[in-house]
Design an enzyme around this catalytic site. Sequence first.
Site, mmCIF file in Angstrom:
data_model
loop_
_atom_site.group_PDB
_atom_site.id
_atom_site.type_symbol
_atom_site.label_atom_id
_atom_site.label_comp_id
_atom_site.label_asym_id
_atom_site.label_seq_id
_atom_site.Cartn_x
_atom_site.Cartn_y
_atom_site.Cartn_z
ATOM 1 N N ASN A 1 -16.007 9.568 11.217
ATOM 2 C CA ASN A 1 -16.622 8.594 10.121
ATOM 3 C C ASN A 1 -17.530 7.647 10.661
ATOM 4 O O ASN A 1 -17.068 7.094 11.986
ATOM 5 C CB ASN A 1 -15.516 8.029 9.417
ATOM 6 C CG ASN A 1 -16.253 7.369 7.972
ATOM 7 O OD1 ASN A 1 -17.294 8.045 7.597
ATOM 8 N ND2 ASN A 1 -15.331 6.589 7.134
ATOM 9 N N GLY B 1 0.842 -1.349 0.024
ATOM 10 C CA GLY B 1 0.091 0.186 -0.026
ATOM 11 C C GLY B 1 0.864 1.431 0.076
ATOM 12 O O GLY B 1 1.806 1.279 -0.658
ATOM 13 N N ILE B 2 0.485 2.216 0.812
ATOM 14 C CA ILE B 2 0.958 3.429 1.014
ATOM 15 C C ILE B 2 2.883 3.554 1.435
ATOM 16 O O ILE B 2 3.454 4.042 0.862
ATOM 17 C CB ILE B 2 0.340 4.446 1.851
ATOM 18 C CG1 ILE B 2 -1.049 4.594 1.046
ATOM 19 C CG2 ILE B 2 1.137 5.869 2.090
ATOM 20 C CD1 ILE B 2 -1.999 5.478 2.169
ATOM 21 N N ALA C 1 2.310 2.897 9.470
ATOM 22 C CA ALA C 1 1.581 1.675 9.786
ATOM 23 C C ALA C 1 0.362 2.215 10.517
ATOM 24 O O ALA C 1 0.296 2.824 11.295
ATOM 25 C CB ALA C 1 2.316 0.486 10.548
ATOM 26 N N LYS D 1 -16.789 -0.664 13.445
ATOM 27 C CA LYS D 1 -18.058 -1.142 13.796
ATOM 28 C C LYS D 1 -18.478 0.128 14.388
ATOM 29 O O LYS D 1 -17.955 0.847 15.027
ATOM 30 C CB LYS D 1 -17.666 -2.183 15.032
ATOM 31 C CG LYS D 1 -17.383 -3.605 14.477
ATOM 32 C CD LYS D 1 -19.101 -4.368 14.480
ATOM 33 C CE LYS D 1 -18.659 -5.932 14.137
ATOM 34 N NZ LYS D 1 -19.382 -6.301 12.807
ATOM 35 N N ASP E 1 6.617 -6.202 15.296
ATOM 36 C CA ASP E 1 5.227 -5.969 15.541
ATOM 37 C C ASP E 1 5.312 -4.599 16.524
ATOM 38 O O ASP E 1 5.843 -4.630 17.477
ATOM 39 C CB ASP E 1 4.333 -7.051 16.146
ATOM 40 C CG ASP E 1 3.090 -6.716 16.477
ATOM 41 O OD1 ASP E 1 2.607 -5.289 16.512
ATOM 42 O OD2 ASP E 1 2.034 -7.557 16.607
ATOM 43 N N TYR F 1 -10.947 4.638 14.936
ATOM 44 C CA TYR F 1 -9.878 4.913 13.745
ATOM 45 C C TYR F 1 -9.847 6.419 13.785
ATOM 46 O O TYR F 1 -8.605 6.899 13.736
ATOM 47 C CB TYR F 1 -10.225 4.340 12.429
ATOM 48 C CG TYR F 1 -9.570 4.719 11.229
ATOM 49 C CD1 TYR F 1 -8.272 4.078 11.355
ATOM 50 C CD2 TYR F 1 -9.794 5.740 10.457
ATOM 51 C CE1 TYR F 1 -7.220 4.428 10.234
ATOM 52 C CE2 TYR F 1 -9.087 5.994 9.291
ATOM 53 C CZ TYR F 1 -7.817 5.090 9.088
ATOM 54 O OH TYR F 1 -6.950 5.273 7.920
#
Length: 469
Positions: free
Chosen positions: A369, A240-241, A311, A317, A283, A375
Amino acid sequence: MTDRYASFVQSASGRALVKRLGLPDPPRLRRHRPGDALLPAPALLGAATGGRLAEPVARILTAAGVELADPAATASTDTPQRYGALLFDATGITDSTDLRQLYDFFHPQARAVLPSGRVVVLGSPPQECPTPREATAQRALEGLVRSIGKEFGRGVTAQLVYVTRDGSTATAAPDEQAGPDHSASTLTSLESTLRFLLSGRSAYVSGQVIRVGTGDASAPADWDRPLDGQVVLVTGAARGIGAALARVLARDGARVVALDVPAAGDALAAVANDIGGTAVQLDLTAPDAPTRLADHLASRHGRVDVVVHNAGITRDKTLGRMDADRWDQVIDVNLSSQERINDVLLERKLIPAGGRIVSVSSIAGIAGNRGQTNYATSKAGVIGLVDSLAPALRDRGVSVNAVAPGFIETRLTARIPLVVREAGRRMNSLAQGGLPVDVAETIGWLAWPASGAVSGNVVRVCGQSLLGA
Ligand code: NAD
């Protein structure tokens, strides 16, 4: 992820249909290729009476190989002149009645900008203006720039750059080249910012307000390799990015340390091998991750000049249905791990003077959002991190900025249901999603040694999305 609609629109039958039905018309954007000229056509530079930036900007542009148009010469010919960019020094505007000078400059040129052309207005930071009237007029510039971004179309972008006046007060011995109004560092970062904004590197950045202040900034020996010799850490670099970032930063001369989780080891190794960088499988949420990372950077490189916190994860949800694990994981990966790593790297003095920290936020952190309380909280927190760390690290010569991507074509956005995805793609001034490389180029500019006087900024890479605008 390909945007099939955008490809269709570029075809002859597609163009006809779009015109007839008044459908969104995503233009093909000019993107940077090494060796490209900054602009494909001359620039027109104007200034309000008494402006302090037109002269240094003219010098910067000429040195960068940009041809400056002479409006008097072109007015006398029948063929209308077309420009690659319109730039206006508005620092001379000290009262709302002076704003008329903006109209006088831009009105006759509204159709003269080429596709993927650039509009840049330069102003004084309102909070630094000596009178309320001047602060008011300078604040008004935002409305003009954001509207031009929405109005001009065809991939034309518009930005406002506020430049501090720091010359006589900030430098004990004013630099001869810099003149009495600006320090050499401020002008170097103005140059890096103009080079970014005028080039194809800023293809998906529009309607932004960028602040060039004070800080450690040094011009590169070669502007085609603005990160030469810099040691750069990119987290989440396997795809990805992050993968695009690793490639762009290596192309620009950096030695890249690419980090991702062990499970993404093969993809990470492929990226690192491709660019001659090194791979670190780690990690970020492991309790010993900051010290292991610091040990690695210390033993291999002795320092890290640029830290890019890219990252990130989503665990969507609605709040009522969200279990605590989803909340904890997102906050930990997207925000707390960044804090822990910054703390250890700074404590062990591994980020030297001239260092850069760039964090990846999101427009969800600005607009919020549905289904993303975790998030959006983490990404708004990233903005808080920039706001609080930038002033704290100024004395150490370290800049801290964030980018806030909008809709970027990656695996993350490919998973969004079709109708929502189409809406996300088109609800911006460029009527398309951005590419990972667009985010990477923006982070690259903030990471350059030349950009040290750009700190505490949050730059959206969203094609001027309507969300949170
Ligand atoms: P992606 O899922 O393709 O890549 C993220 C990478 O981070 C993955 O390789 C993943 O393995 C790595 N990662 C996740 N947790 C990690 C951990 N604990 N330790 C180490 N590495 C870890 O996502 P992307 O779309 O490339 O997004 C990159 C960043 O941009 C994220 O911070 C994301 O929130 C942000 N962003 C993306 C978009 C978009 O439209 N794609 C929009 C706004 C913001």
